[in-house]
Design a protein around this motif. Sequence first.
Motif, PDB file in Angstrom:
ATOM      1  N   GLU A  74      20.997   0.321  -8.861  1.00  0.00           N
ATOM      2  CA  GLU A  74      20.994  -0.626  -7.755  1.00  0.00           C
ATOM      3  C   GLU A  74      20.554  -2.017  -8.231  1.00  0.00           C
ATOM      4  OE1 GLU A  74      18.824   0.764  -4.409  1.00  0.00           O
ATOM      5  OE2 GLU A  74      20.167   2.473  -4.048  1.00  0.00           O
ATOM      6  N   THR A  75      20.843  -3.021  -7.390  1.00  0.00           N
ATOM      7  CA  THR A  75      20.526  -4.408  -7.727  1.00  0.00           C
ATOM      8  C   THR A  75      19.808  -5.075  -6.565  1.00  0.00           C
ATOM      9  OG1 THR A  75      22.462  -4.603  -9.176  1.00  0.00           O
ATOM     10  CG2 THR A  75      21.473  -6.649  -8.390  1.00  0.00           C
ATOM     11  N   GLY A 196      18.523  -5.861 -11.684  1.00  0.00           N
ATOM     12  CA  GLY A 196      19.045  -4.504 -11.635  1.00  0.00           C
ATOM     13  C   GLY A 196      18.336  -3.587 -12.609  1.00  0.00           C
TER      14      GLY A 196
END
Length: 245
Positions: A74-75, A196
Motif C-alpha cells: 500500500e501507499t 510505500g
Amino acid sequence: MFDITETLERLQNDRQFLATVVLTMFFLAIFPIYFSSAGGAGDGSMSAVADYKVEGNLEYIELDNATEYIFDGETLELAFTTDVIDDASSKNIVGVEVSMSYGEDESTSGNVPGGCAGPAGGQPAADTISGTVSHNSDNESGDGQNNGGDGSHIVEILWYNESILGSTVSGLSKAKIIEELDSNGEGLGEYQVEIGVTAEEGNSLATCDRSDEGEEVTYSVKLIVLDLDNVTISTELETETGEDA
C-alpha cells in the motif's frame, strides 16, 4: 605627404612637438581602459569577479510530522500547499525535504511448542520503504531498507546551487552567486508525497512461521528556506577587515 625623416628630426629638436605626440599616445591608450571601467561602474562591486566566501543558514518550515502504519503493497498519499504559510511569496523556498524512519515488526509463531526458539526462528528479511515527492514538473524518489532492524532515508528536491553555500567560490560575481541561490519562486504551490512499503518475510524452519504485514513509518515533510538578506558574500580582505558584503 607624410615625411618620416622630418618628423623624427622634429621629435629630436622640438620639445613641444615631442610633448604633444607623447600626450596624444597616452590618451589614445588610456581612454579605452577608462570607458571600459566606467561602463561597469553602474553595477558596483556586484559585477566584480573574485574569490568569494559565501555563508548563510537554511531554515525549515514543517508541513507535517506523523507516524503511520503502512501495509505491504500500500501507499500513503499526502498533499500540501504553500498557501497555508504566511507571506509564502516573500520567502525564498529553495527545496523540500521528506525524511522517513522505520523499524522492523516481523513476527513469528511456532507450529509446535518452542518451534521458533533459537535458530529455528530464522532471521527477518529486509523491507523496502519508498518515498516520492513531487512539485509541478519536478519529482524525486528514493528507497530505503530496514535490513531486519532500523532504517531511514531522505528524499529532497532543491532549487538552488547547494555547493555554493558554506564554501569559497571562484570565477563568479556577487550578482551571479545570488542568482544561484535564488529559487525565483520555484518552491511556491502544491506538493504531493507518496510513501510505500514492500514487506518481505524472513526465513525459518518448518516449526516456525514468519509474517510481515507492513511497517510503521515516521515521516516529516519540510520546506527549505534560504533568506538572501542573511547571506554574506565576502572576499578574504573584507572578512579580515569586517566589511560587509
